[in-house]
Design a protein around this motif. Sequence first.
Motif, short mmCIF file in Angstrom:
data_model
loop_
_atom_site.label_atom_id
_atom_site.label_comp_id
_atom_site.label_asym_id
_atom_site.label_seq_id
_atom_site.Cartn_x
_atom_site.Cartn_y
_atom_site.Cartn_z
N GLN A 73 -3.81 -13.80 50.94
CA GLN A 73 -2.65 -13.40 50.14
C GLN A 73 -2.06 -14.64 49.47
OE1 GLN A 73 0.22 -10.91 52.00
NE2 GLN A 73 -1.26 -9.34 52.56
N PHE A 74 -2.35 -14.75 48.18
CA PHE A 74 -2.00 -15.96 47.43
C PHE A 74 -0.50 -16.23 47.46
CE2 PHE A 74 -0.83 -18.31 43.66
CZ PHE A 74 -1.78 -19.32 43.61
N SER A 75 0.30 -15.20 47.22
CA SER A 75 1.75 -15.41 47.10
C SER A 75 2.36 -15.93 48.39
CB SER A 75 2.44 -14.10 46.70
OG SER A 75 2.15 -13.07 47.65
N ASN A 76 1.88 -15.46 49.53
CA ASN A 76 2.40 -15.93 50.81
C ASN A 76 1.90 -17.32 51.17
OD1 ASN A 76 3.69 -13.48 51.12
ND2 ASN A 76 2.11 -12.60 52.42
N ALA A 77 0.61 -17.54 50.96
CA ALA A 77 -0.01 -18.78 51.42
C ALA A 77 0.24 -19.96 50.49
CB ALA A 77 -1.52 -18.57 51.58
N ASN A 78 0.44 -19.70 49.21
CA ASN A 78 0.59 -20.80 48.26
C ASN A 78 1.82 -21.65 48.56
OD1 ASN A 78 -0.23 -22.26 45.86
ND2 ASN A 78 1.54 -21.34 44.86
N GLY A 79 2.93 -20.98 48.89
CA GLY A 79 4.14 -21.73 49.21
C GLY A 79 3.97 -22.61 50.44
#
Length: 283
Positions: A209-215
Motif C-alpha cells: 500500500q503505497f500511501s501508507n508505506a511511503n510516509g
Amino acid sequence: MALFSLLVAIMVERLKLLPAAWQLESILALYTKQLFGRRQLTSDVMMALALLFPAIVVQVLIWSVNGVMFGFLSLLVWVCVAILCFSHLSQRKTFKRYMQAACRGDRQACYRFADALDPHHSLEAVSEQDLGAKVGQTVAWINYRFYGAVALFLILLGPAGAVFYCSVRYFTDLAKAQNEPLPLVAKLLAVLDWLPSRLFAFGYVLSGQFSNANGVWLRHGLNWRTDAKTIITEVAIAAEPVSETSNAPVCVQSTLSLLLLSKRNFILLVTILSLLTIFGVVL
C-alpha cells in the motif's frame, strides 16, 4: 549473468538441492576454524583479512577465467557463488516448523520456533496476535538479510561483493552467538546495510500500500541514523495490513501477509533486473 545466476540460485534454494555441509555458513565456519582462531580474530588486522580473503579469492577466480570457453566459466562462477550465498536451509526449516506448529495449534512450539528464527533478538510476544505480527517482522528482516541484500550486492558488485557481504554478516552473527564482540564487523555491517536496506524497503512501498508505506519510508529512509532493521520492519508493516477475512490461525495471519509482501518485493526486484539486463545496464 546476474539475472541468470539469480534465477538459478533461487530455484536451487527453493528445491533445497544444496546439502547442509555445502551451505555458505558451513564453509565459512570451516574456513574460520582452519585459518583463524578466536585470539587472532580479536585483532583488527586479522579480522579485516578474514573478511576480505573470501571475496578476494572469488574476484581473482573471476579474473582468471574471464573469456575462457566463451565466458562459460565466468557464468559458472557467478552461478556457483550465487547458489552458495542464497542457500539458507536452517532458516527455511525453522520457519516451516513454526508454520506446522501454528497449524496444529501447538502454541508453545510456536513460541520456541519463533525465537529460533532470529536467536539474537527475543520476540517477547504477549499474545498470539502479537506473536504473528513480530514473526512477520522477523520474516521481512530475514528475507532482506539473506535474500534481498545478497541479491543487491550480487547485482551491483558481482559475486565478490555478495561474498563479502555474507562474510561480514556471518562474523557479526558469530560474535552475537558467542557473546564475544569482534572488531570491525558490527559497524561495517551497518555501513553495508545502509543503502541496500533503503532500496529494498522502497520495494515494499511499491509492492504494498503505497500511501501508507511511503510516509514511513520517507521518515526513516531520509534519516541517515535509522538502522536497517527498523526501516525494513516498519515499512513492511505499513505496506501490508493484516487481512481480517483470513482463515489462518491468529498467530500466522500477520506472518503470511508479510511473507506475501516479501515475495512480491522479490518478484519486483527480479523484474527490474530483467529490464536492466534487456537495456544493457546490467550484464
